[in-house]
Every structure is written in structure tokens, then in C-alpha cells.
Design a protein around this motif. Structure first.
Motif, PDB file in Angstrom:
ATOM      1  N   LEU A  31       1.326   2.891  -3.581  1.00 19.56           N
ATOM      2  CA  LEU A  31       0.148   3.438  -4.111  1.00 19.56           C
ATOM      3  C   LEU A  31       0.126   5.016  -3.931  1.00 19.56           C
ATOM      4  O   LEU A  31       0.842   5.675  -3.054  1.00 19.56           O
ATOM      5  CB  LEU A  31      -1.207   3.081  -3.481  1.00 19.56           C
ATOM      6  CG  LEU A  31      -1.689   1.513  -3.545  1.00 19.56           C
ATOM      7  CD1 LEU A  31      -2.843   1.003  -2.776  1.00 19.56           C
ATOM      8  CD2 LEU A  31      -1.327   1.264  -5.187  1.00 19.56           C
ATOM      9  N   ILE A  32      -0.312   5.608  -4.913  1.00 24.28           N
ATOM     10  CA  ILE A  32      -0.277   7.117  -5.155  1.00 24.28           C
ATOM     11  C   ILE A  32      -1.803   7.662  -4.768  1.00 24.28           C
ATOM     12  O   ILE A  32      -2.686   7.246  -5.536  1.00 24.28           O
ATOM     13  CB  ILE A  32       0.107   7.538  -6.373  1.00 24.28           C
ATOM     14  CG1 ILE A  32       1.725   6.959  -6.574  1.00 24.28           C
ATOM     15  CG2 ILE A  32       0.233   9.059  -6.374  1.00 24.28           C
ATOM     16  CD1 ILE A  32       1.908   7.234  -8.203  1.00 24.28           C
ATOM     17  N   GLU A  33      -1.838   8.563  -3.714  1.00 22.19           N
ATOM     18  CA  GLU A  33      -3.252   9.126  -3.676  1.00 22.19           C
ATOM     19  C   GLU A  33      -3.457  10.238  -4.180  1.00 22.19           C
ATOM     20  O   GLU A  33      -2.793  11.364  -4.098  1.00 22.19           O
ATOM     21  CB  GLU A  33      -3.413   9.424  -1.967  1.00 22.19           C
ATOM     22  CG  GLU A  33      -4.837   9.601  -1.612  1.00 22.19           C
ATOM     23  CD  GLU A  33      -4.782   9.463   0.062  1.00 22.19           C
ATOM     24  OE1 GLU A  33      -5.947   9.756   0.533  1.00 22.19           O
ATOM     25  OE2 GLU A  33      -3.694   9.505   0.617  1.00 22.19           O
ATOM     26  N   VAL A  62      -1.574  13.972  -0.788  1.00 23.32           N
ATOM     27  CA  VAL A  62      -2.353  13.703  -1.520  1.00 23.32           C
ATOM     28  C   VAL A  62      -2.274  14.661  -2.979  1.00 23.32           C
ATOM     29  O   VAL A  62      -2.109  16.023  -2.801  1.00 23.32           O
ATOM     30  CB  VAL A  62      -3.975  13.955  -1.147  1.00 23.32           C
ATOM     31  CG1 VAL A  62      -5.166  13.790  -2.230  1.00 23.32           C
ATOM     32  CG2 VAL A  62      -4.296  13.019  -0.030  1.00 23.32           C
ATOM     33  N   SER A 101       0.730  -1.197   0.148  1.00 21.36           N
ATOM     34  CA  SER A 101      -0.066   0.054  -0.057  1.00 21.36           C
ATOM     35  C   SER A 101       0.945   1.298   0.206  1.00 21.36           C
ATOM     36  O   SER A 101       0.436   2.237  -0.359  1.00 21.36           O
ATOM     37  CB  SER A 101      -0.924   0.034   1.251  1.00 21.36           C
ATOM     38  OG  SER A 101      -0.169   0.002   2.363  1.00 21.36           O
ATOM     39  N   SER A 155      -8.511   8.856  -3.896  1.00 23.23           N
ATOM     40  CA  SER A 155      -8.360   7.686  -4.071  1.00 23.23           C
ATOM     41  C   SER A 155      -6.981   7.211  -4.373  1.00 23.23           C
ATOM     42  O   SER A 155      -6.288   8.096  -4.875  1.00 23.23           O
ATOM     43  CB  SER A 155      -9.307   6.963  -5.362  1.00 23.23           C
ATOM     44  OG  SER A 155     -10.771   7.411  -5.141  1.00 23.23           O
ATOM     45  N   LYS A 156      -6.628   5.968  -4.029  1.00 17.24           N
ATOM     46  CA  LYS A 156      -5.375   5.519  -4.297  1.00 17.24           C
ATOM     47  C   LYS A 156      -5.288   4.768  -5.659  1.00 17.24           C
ATOM     48  O   LYS A 156      -6.130   4.093  -5.809  1.00 17.24           O
ATOM     49  CB  LYS A 156      -4.848   4.704  -3.191  1.00 17.24           C
ATOM     50  CG  LYS A 156      -4.759   5.493  -1.729  1.00 17.24           C
ATOM     51  CD  LYS A 156      -4.108   4.790  -0.668  1.00 17.24           C
ATOM     52  CE  LYS A 156      -4.097   5.632   0.531  1.00 17.24           C
ATOM     53  NZ  LYS A 156      -3.287   5.287   1.641  1.00 17.24           N
ATOM     54  N   TYR A 157      -3.999   4.908  -6.335  1.00 15.88           N
ATOM     55  CA  TYR A 157      -3.920   4.380  -7.655  1.00 15.88           C
ATOM     56  C   TYR A 157      -2.402   3.751  -7.573  1.00 15.88           C
ATOM     57  O   TYR A 157      -1.497   4.312  -7.073  1.00 15.88           O
ATOM     58  CB  TYR A 157      -4.067   5.314  -8.819  1.00 15.88           C
ATOM     59  CG  TYR A 157      -5.434   5.861  -8.740  1.00 15.88           C
ATOM     60  CD1 TYR A 157      -6.561   5.229  -9.342  1.00 15.88           C
ATOM     61  CD2 TYR A 157      -5.784   7.070  -8.087  1.00 15.88           C
ATOM     62  CE1 TYR A 157      -7.808   5.820  -9.291  1.00 15.88           C
ATOM     63  CE2 TYR A 157      -7.127   7.728  -8.188  1.00 15.88           C
ATOM     64  CZ  TYR A 157      -8.040   7.051  -8.745  1.00 15.88           C
ATOM     65  OH  TYR A 157      -9.428   7.396  -8.826  1.00 15.88           O
ATOM     66  N   SER A 158      -2.471   2.694  -8.425  1.00 14.20           N
ATOM     67  CA  SER A 158      -0.966   2.236  -8.912  1.00 14.20           C
ATOM     68  C   SER A 158      -0.259   3.161  -9.470  1.00 14.20           C
ATOM     69  O   SER A 158      -0.682   3.915 -10.554  1.00 14.20           O
ATOM     70  CB  SER A 158      -1.177   0.691  -9.293  1.00 14.20           C
ATOM     71  OG  SER A 158       0.039   0.489 -10.060  1.00 14.20           O
TER      72      SER A 158
END
Length: 118
Positions: free
Chosen positions: A6-8, A84, A3, A22-25
């Protein structure tokens, strides 16, 4: 994938409201981010985008290209691992109908004066 990798990201609309965060790869493409924006677009907003091509994402003053990944598009700002990232969303206005444009062009132009006498 951990986790921590992941990039928020949150998406700021023109009226100041946000979609996310939201968090994305980091391997997520910009085109798929635009697809997520389309899916989460607020239903009460007027002039929403119809397709992915109607949406432009701007991060740190740069328009992101559809074929790039989030990792490629992210600008290193002191390695914001805990922050973020806010991306701005610009929606291309709908194209006007050419027949209605022609009708407007054929109408006589009314002359008007904007003189002021004081």
C-alpha cells in the motif's frame, strides 16, 4: 494484498491543511482519489470542489490524469517505501454566470487617475 504494497498518501490543501494520510492500493485510479478528497473535504472550508473535475492533483510538479493509477502517477524518488507522499490539491474556481459577466461589461468604466505629486 500485503500492507507493504500500500502507498501512504496525504493531500495538502491550498491553505496548508491536510486530508489524510491514508493508505491506498497502487491500482487506485486518480479519479477515485479525487472522489475520496471530495468525500473528506472539510465542511468549514469555503469554495470547496463540487465534482471530481473541479479538483487537480499535483505530485512532484506534475498534474495527475484521472485515467491513470496511483502506481503509474507515482514518481520513483529513491523508492520511498516508508514515507508519506504529499499530493497538492488545487480547486478550480467556480465558473461565473455569463449574465452577470454581461452586466459588468455593459456598465460604464469610470476613469481614474493614479498620479502622485510629491
Amino acid at each position: 494484498m500485503a500492507s507493504e504494497d500500500l502507498i501512504e498518501v496525504k493531500f495538502r490543501l491550498a491553505d496548508g491543511t491536510d486530508i489524510g494520510p491514508s493508505k491506498y492500493s497502487p491500482a487506485t485510479s486518480v479519479a477515485s482519489l479525487k472522489g475520496k478528497i471530495l468525500a473528506q473535504w472539510p465542511k468549514d472550508k469555503e469554495n470547496g470542489p463540487r465534482t471530481v473535475n473541479d479538483v487537480k492533483l499535483i505530485n512532484a510538479g506534475k498534474i495527475l490524469e484521472n485515467n491513470r493509477t496511483l502506481a503509474e502517477s507515482r514518481l520513483p524518488v529513491g523508492e520511498l517505501s516508508e514515507g508519506v507522499i504529499t499530493m497538492h490539491v488545487v480547486v478550480r474556481p467556480p465558473l461565473s454566470d455569463k449574465s452577470s459577466e454581461k452586466l459588468q461589461d455593459d456598465s460604464p468604466k469610470a476613469a481614474c487617475c493614479s498620479c502622485s505629486i510629491m
